[in-house]
Design a protein around this motif. Structure first.
Motif, short mmCIF file in Angstrom:
data_model
loop_
_atom_site.label_atom_id
_atom_site.label_comp_id
_atom_site.label_asym_id
_atom_site.label_seq_id
_atom_site.Cartn_x
_atom_site.Cartn_y
_atom_site.Cartn_z
N UNK A 42 -38.80 54.44 1.14
CA UNK A 42 -38.39 54.89 2.60
C UNK A 42 -39.38 54.29 3.53
N UNK A 43 -38.83 54.08 4.95
CA UNK A 43 -39.76 54.00 6.05
C UNK A 43 -39.28 54.86 7.16
N UNK A 44 -40.60 55.05 7.60
CA UNK A 44 -40.56 55.54 9.01
C UNK A 44 -41.21 54.54 10.21
N UNK A 45 -40.48 54.10 11.12
CA UNK A 45 -40.86 53.20 12.16
C UNK A 45 -40.86 53.87 13.47
N UNK A 46 -41.97 53.95 14.07
CA UNK A 46 -42.18 54.49 15.32
C UNK A 46 -42.01 52.99 16.50
N UNK A 47 -41.06 52.74 17.06
CA UNK A 47 -41.26 51.58 17.80
C UNK A 47 -41.70 51.90 19.45
N UNK A 64 -43.55 54.20 3.63
CA UNK A 64 -43.97 53.41 4.65
C UNK A 64 -43.98 53.84 5.90
N UNK A 65 -45.12 54.26 6.68
CA UNK A 65 -45.00 54.70 8.03
C UNK A 65 -45.79 53.54 8.78
N UNK A 87 -50.04 62.45 0.97
CA UNK A 87 -49.04 61.54 0.24
C UNK A 87 -49.80 60.59 -0.56
N UNK A 88 -49.01 59.63 -1.25
CA UNK A 88 -49.48 58.62 -2.05
C UNK A 88 -49.71 57.47 -1.61
N UNK A 89 -49.37 57.20 -0.11
CA UNK A 89 -49.71 55.94 0.71
C UNK A 89 -50.44 56.30 1.73
#
Length: 135
Positions: A42-47, A64-65, A87-89
């Protein structure tokens, strides 16, 4: 305990978006710890230059952040058992602010700050997990 918010490829856009997650207990004497979890795949994208305020909670990155030009702010008065990054990332933040009225934020996994790191209140417990990166 289930996370307060999990992502599945969600995108937060700006301007003029201001996202504030208030993670506290209402109408109760005990407050249960919550966290923002980005699951694997999953991804969290802050545009843009949005702000993500994490109050008395944790940030867990297993996916993915993408911080963009955003600011992530840790606030509140809870200790590091509920206020941390793990977290792992590795989590890469553009701007990271710690504005705690007590205790602080613990970095339990690798954190990279690419622009501004500010501690205005409380403590930042890095435990060799903090990288300040400049381009």
């Amino acid at each position: 305990m289930k996370p307060f918010y999990t992502t599945t490829n969600r995108s937060l856009k700006s301007p003029p978006l201001f996202l504030m997650l208030i993670l506290t207990g209402a109408f109760c004497n005990a407050v249960n710890a919550q966290k923002i979890t980005i699951n694997s795949g999953s991804s969290l994208v802050l545009n843009g230059s949005v702000s993500l305020v994490i109050n008395n909670a944790a940030f867990q990155n297993n996916g993915t952040f993408a911080a963009g030009a955003s600011t992530v702010v840790f606030t509140g008065s809870n200790d590091t058992t509920t206020s941390y990054v793990d977290g792992n990332t590795a989590s890469t933040f553009n701007n990271l602010y710690v504005i705690k009225s007590a205790y602080g934020v613990a970095l339990k996994s690798k954190v990279i700050v690419t622009n501004v790191l500010t501690v205005n209140g409380g403590n930042l417990y890095a435990d060799s997990n903090l990288i300040l990166k400049s381009d």
